[in-house]
Design a protein around this motif. Sequence first.
Motif, PDB file in Angstrom:
ATOM      1  N   MET A  70       0.826  -1.213   0.000  1.00 17.32           N
ATOM      2  CA  MET A  70       0.000   0.000   0.000  1.00 17.32           C
ATOM      3  C   MET A  70       0.859   1.263   0.000  1.00 17.32           C
ATOM      4  O   MET A  70       0.492   2.280  -0.594  1.00 17.32           O
ATOM      5  CB  MET A  70      -0.955  -0.014   1.200  1.00 17.32           C
ATOM      6  N   ASP A 106      -5.971  -2.789   0.459  1.00 13.64           N
ATOM      7  CA  ASP A 106      -6.654  -2.539   1.717  1.00 13.64           C
ATOM      8  C   ASP A 106      -7.637  -3.663   2.035  1.00 13.64           C
ATOM      9  O   ASP A 106      -7.706  -4.154   3.171  1.00 13.64           O
ATOM     10  CB  ASP A 106      -7.387  -1.200   1.642  1.00 13.64           C
ATOM     11  N   HIS A 124      -2.585   1.080   9.844  1.00 13.93           N
ATOM     12  CA  HIS A 124      -2.355  -0.355   9.629  1.00 13.93           C
ATOM     13  C   HIS A 124      -1.033  -0.776  10.272  1.00 13.93           C
ATOM     14  O   HIS A 124      -0.935  -1.827  10.915  1.00 13.93           O
ATOM     15  CB  HIS A 124      -2.303  -0.676   8.136  1.00 13.93           C
ATOM     16  N   SER A 130      -4.156   6.397   6.545  1.00 10.18           N
ATOM     17  CA  SER A 130      -4.843   5.161   6.914  1.00 10.18           C
ATOM     18  C   SER A 130      -3.848   4.008   7.000  1.00 10.18           C
ATOM     19  O   SER A 130      -3.933   3.156   7.908  1.00 10.18           O
ATOM     20  CB  SER A 130      -5.926   4.846   5.882  1.00 10.18           C
ATOM     21  N   ASN A 131      -2.889   3.981   6.090  1.00  8.99           N
ATOM     22  CA  ASN A 131      -1.904   2.900   6.107  1.00  8.99           C
ATOM     23  C   ASN A 131      -0.959   3.005   7.303  1.00  8.99           C
ATOM     24  O   ASN A 131      -0.449   1.988   7.788  1.00  8.99           O
ATOM     25  CB  ASN A 131      -1.113   2.890   4.801  1.00  8.99           C
ATOM     26  N   HIS A 142      -6.902   0.420  -3.002  1.00  7.14           N
ATOM     27  CA  HIS A 142      -8.169  -0.163  -2.573  1.00  7.14           C
ATOM     28  C   HIS A 142      -8.095  -1.682  -2.473  1.00  7.14           C
ATOM     29  O   HIS A 142      -8.531  -2.278  -1.478  1.00  7.14           O
ATOM     30  CB  HIS A 142      -9.265   0.252  -3.555  1.00  7.14           C
ATOM     31  N   HIS A 147      -7.387  -6.391   5.367  1.00  2.65           N
ATOM     32  CA  HIS A 147      -8.393  -6.620   6.407  1.00  2.65           C
ATOM     33  C   HIS A 147      -8.905  -8.058   6.396  1.00  2.65           C
ATOM     34  O   HIS A 147      -9.190  -8.619   7.464  1.00  2.65           O
ATOM     35  CB  HIS A 147      -9.517  -5.602   6.264  1.00  2.65           C
ATOM     36  N   LEU A 158      -5.224   8.252   2.327  1.00  6.34           N
ATOM     37  CA  LEU A 158      -5.001   6.808   2.297  1.00  6.34           C
ATOM     38  C   LEU A 158      -3.654   6.444   2.916  1.00  6.34           C
ATOM     39  O   LEU A 158      -3.535   5.416   3.593  1.00  6.34           O
ATOM     40  CB  LEU A 158      -5.096   6.293   0.861  1.00  6.34           C
ATOM     41  N   TYR A 213     -17.396  -1.743   0.782  1.00  5.63           N
ATOM     42  CA  TYR A 213     -16.471  -1.284  -0.253  1.00  5.63           C
ATOM     43  C   TYR A 213     -17.202  -0.882  -1.536  1.00  5.63           C
ATOM     44  O   TYR A 213     -16.652  -0.140  -2.349  1.00  5.63           O
ATOM     45  CB  TYR A 213     -15.437  -2.369  -0.561  1.00  5.63           C
TER      46      TYR A 213
END
Length: 244
Positions: free
Chosen positions: A147, A160, A206, A202-203, A157, A164, A199, A188
């Motif tokens: 990512m 991701d 993670h 967001s990573n 996308h 998950h 994004l 999604y």
Amino acid sequence: MARTDDTETLPFATLNGVSRLSALEAVRARIALAVDLGLLAPGERLPGTAQIAGGLGVGEITVRRALVSLCADGVLERRRGRNGGTHVAESPAHGTVDAADAYRTDSPAVHRLIDHRLALECGIAHLASSHASPDDLSALQDLVEEMDRAPSWAEFHGCDERFHLRLAEATGIPSITAPYGAVLRELYRYYLPYPMEALRESNTEHRLLIEALRRNDAAEAGELTRRHVEVLHRTMFVGLMNTD
């Protein structure tokens, strides 16, 4: 994308307006709504057709037709030359794609899907903190690094989603993955093209989650997951629209 029997457990999501859209209308709506909300900026270059198709879970022919029609609508424009390709128009037309209304009217279902995902994913993170194997952690780390290298929202996308689902597998309880995957896939379907800065942030979450799993820190893993999912109420399109 073919539907699975798992989605039958989500009646509030499957009986909505978006489900009645054709694949072409859905692609047009998702791109147009992203432009309307400023997630795709004027002049921004879109990823290639194959990348968009992979990111939105449709065929390349559908994407080509959608892009051509959005150019005709004044939302996008085609450019030639070295920096050519499909771009958001410099002064894009807004509110021209009627199918986008299906996404707007589905807002209550989207909020319920976010909460459904939140309940499942916090439990998944808690379990993974004590059950994840070195192979699980390595696979999750590889996806985070993939990512980091993703050049656009379209490639991000797919990574991701795999991240998950792999997290669910790390619980060591196979019966969890199918119902969680059904919720994730349904949610999604509402994701729009999104700025890469958000994004990347967001990573980062993670990566922090993986570190909590390495420490077997169930409380931290659960809290990180809660924040990661709960913020969708504000950052997905349902939180960006004026909903008077």
